[in-house]
Design an enzyme around this catalytic site. Sequence first.
Site, PDB file in Angstrom:
ATOM      1  N   ASP A 182      48.613  38.633  16.795  1.00  0.00           N
ATOM      2  CA  ASP A 182      49.379  39.015  17.986  1.00  0.00           C
ATOM      3  C   ASP A 182      49.821  40.466  17.837  1.00  0.00           C
ATOM      4  O   ASP A 182      49.450  41.135  16.865  1.00  0.00           O
ATOM      5  CB  ASP A 182      50.579  38.065  18.191  1.00  0.00           C
ATOM      6  CG  ASP A 182      50.823  37.829  19.679  1.00  0.00           C
ATOM      7  OD1 ASP A 182      51.041  38.819  20.402  1.00  0.00           O
ATOM      8  OD2 ASP A 182      50.777  36.668  20.115  1.00  0.00           O
ATOM      9  N   HIS A 253      47.731  41.358  23.602  1.00  0.00           N
ATOM     10  CA  HIS A 253      48.388  40.836  22.390  1.00  0.00           C
ATOM     11  C   HIS A 253      47.654  41.281  21.120  1.00  0.00           C
ATOM     12  O   HIS A 253      47.440  40.495  20.204  1.00  0.00           O
ATOM     13  CB  HIS A 253      48.493  39.304  22.443  1.00  0.00           C
ATOM     14  CG  HIS A 253      49.558  38.815  23.381  1.00  0.00           C
ATOM     15  ND1 HIS A 253      50.892  38.774  23.039  1.00  0.00           N
ATOM     16  CD2 HIS A 253      49.489  38.352  24.658  1.00  0.00           C
ATOM     17  CE1 HIS A 253      51.609  38.293  24.058  1.00  0.00           C
ATOM     18  NE2 HIS A 253      50.774  38.036  25.055  1.00  0.00           N
ATOM     19  N   GLU A 317      48.493  37.354  29.477  1.00  0.00           N
ATOM     20  CA  GLU A 317      49.426  38.481  29.465  1.00  0.00           C
ATOM     21  C   GLU A 317      48.719  39.774  29.044  1.00  0.00           C
ATOM     22  O   GLU A 317      49.083  40.394  28.047  1.00  0.00           O
ATOM     23  CB  GLU A 317      50.599  38.169  28.515  1.00  0.00           C
ATOM     24  CG  GLU A 317      51.419  36.993  29.005  1.00  0.00           C
ATOM     25  CD  GLU A 317      52.577  36.632  28.081  1.00  0.00           C
ATOM     26  OE1 GLU A 317      53.610  36.198  28.614  1.00  0.00           O
ATOM     27  OE2 GLU A 317      52.455  36.756  26.859  1.00  0.00           O
TER      28      GLU A 317
HETATM   29  C1  ACM Z   1      52.130  32.301  26.138  1.00  0.00           C
HETATM   30  O1  ACM Z   1      53.253  31.773  26.199  1.00  0.00           O
HETATM   31  N1  ACM Z   1      52.020  33.601  25.935  1.00  0.00           N
HETATM   32  C2  ACM Z   1      50.925  31.517  26.279  1.00  0.00           C
END
Ligand code: ACM
Length: 513
Positions: A182, A253, A317
Amino acid sequence: MPAHRTAPALVPRPTEATVRPGHFTLDRSTALHVGAGAEPAADLLGSLLAPATGLSLGPSPDGQFALVLDAGLGGLGGLGEEGYGLTIDPHGVLLRAAHLTGLLRGIQTIRQLLPPQALSATPQRGTRWLLPCVDITDVPRHPWRGAMLDVARHFQPVSFLRRYVDLLALHKINVFHLHLTDDQGWRLPVAAFPKLTEIGGHRAASPQGPAGSDTYDGVPHGGAYTRAELAGLVRYAAARGVTVMPEIEMPGHVRAALAAYPSLGNHPERTLDVWTRWGVCDTVLGVHDEVLDFCRTVLDEVMDVFPSPYLHIGGEECPTTEWTHSPAARERAAAEGLPNPEALHGWFLGKIGDFLVRHGRRPVCWAETGAELPPDFTVMTWRDPAHTLTAARRGHPVVSAYHRATYLDYAQSDAPHEPPAQPGPVVDLRSVHAHAPVPEDADAQAAGRVLGTQAQLWTEFVTTPAHIEYLTYPRLCALADRGWSGATGWADFRSRLDEHTARLDALGVHHHP
Ligand code: ACM
């Protein structure tokens, strides 16, 4: 245990269970009759029971405790891949299944039928190891019952991951989703890109206080697994019937990867730190060929270590601002015939998804809307329960991970003594228990595409194993019940959980009271 229970207090609840009078006693004279192919189940049973009971449960052709595989039990309407039948009478125990995995599930039931001290890690002298006489036929409601642990925000040693797997197996959870990369950390070693862990595996600080406070503790932390540790974890989990599904986030991410290799980003000249903040980071992968090659190299290594048929590539995201402003990304979008740079998101996931499919794997993604992913993807819906139906109607296999019912990083009560948690409303035991993975208005075809459900534990505010266990239990017991047993009554679940808590205590689990 109450004297006149009609069903044993098991979590998850078995499909059918009848308790009869009497019991079978496990003692030094008990031997295992191990049918062909059942040897790994016998090994697991022996290794789980030995520490507390001291029993060696050796094999013998006329052993009273039989573990039997019978492929004929598996067919339509039968026990399937994970179901089992268990009959205990005063003279013997018969555990039967069509597949080895079913025997492994049945062994967890046998553990729960014993006195709770049987789960202890140390010898429990003076306990009689009585199994109640029962007839159990047990088949899971859903094939996917998962638990995700984020080891990117805070690294945890592999010894703790093994313990986590042990506890998943006790609850018949069958997928351990390991969130390995991440913005805040990269935990997977990749031989061709050593800086991913050397640089990307360490961060300078973490946020303090409530999320968004913008104050930092100044305490560096980090870590990475070795290939041998991860391969060992995969084997350990497999011996318990648990699949480890890794997640490598892309194209967003990825800040930790960009800190290690700036040329993978949209501004190769820029030096970035491994992110110390929490939220959605706007630095994302570039879309040039070098980046696609990088992703394929990483996933080649992933496929070497993880035999899981499903591989998660994150996908959520992903702000597209950098692509909109990058001449190279805009050119790529035009060259690929895309209407705009935003469409590079689906294009990117499609490219990587195709690569995994060509290698015989199934790509998994978090769904932002339920409607935007390429067709080959298995979808985890997390934002809105309506996305489950949208994705299933589009033909995607779906795992329901709705955040208001399955995100264990939210506080489980609003009591003042609760440790700091992800900001947001409480996700209490009852909301997890009530979470229906299959939308009520789903037709049979869409309902059939819902594989099941899973819990998520994001760890930006969760640093220690004890805190992880506190957030996980007992809420994961509720999710396990829902995933394996389907809807069960709240009062029934609570009364079983009361007895089950003695098992968690015997295992030393730091659960919420
Ligand atoms: C998430 O909560 N970013 C999948």
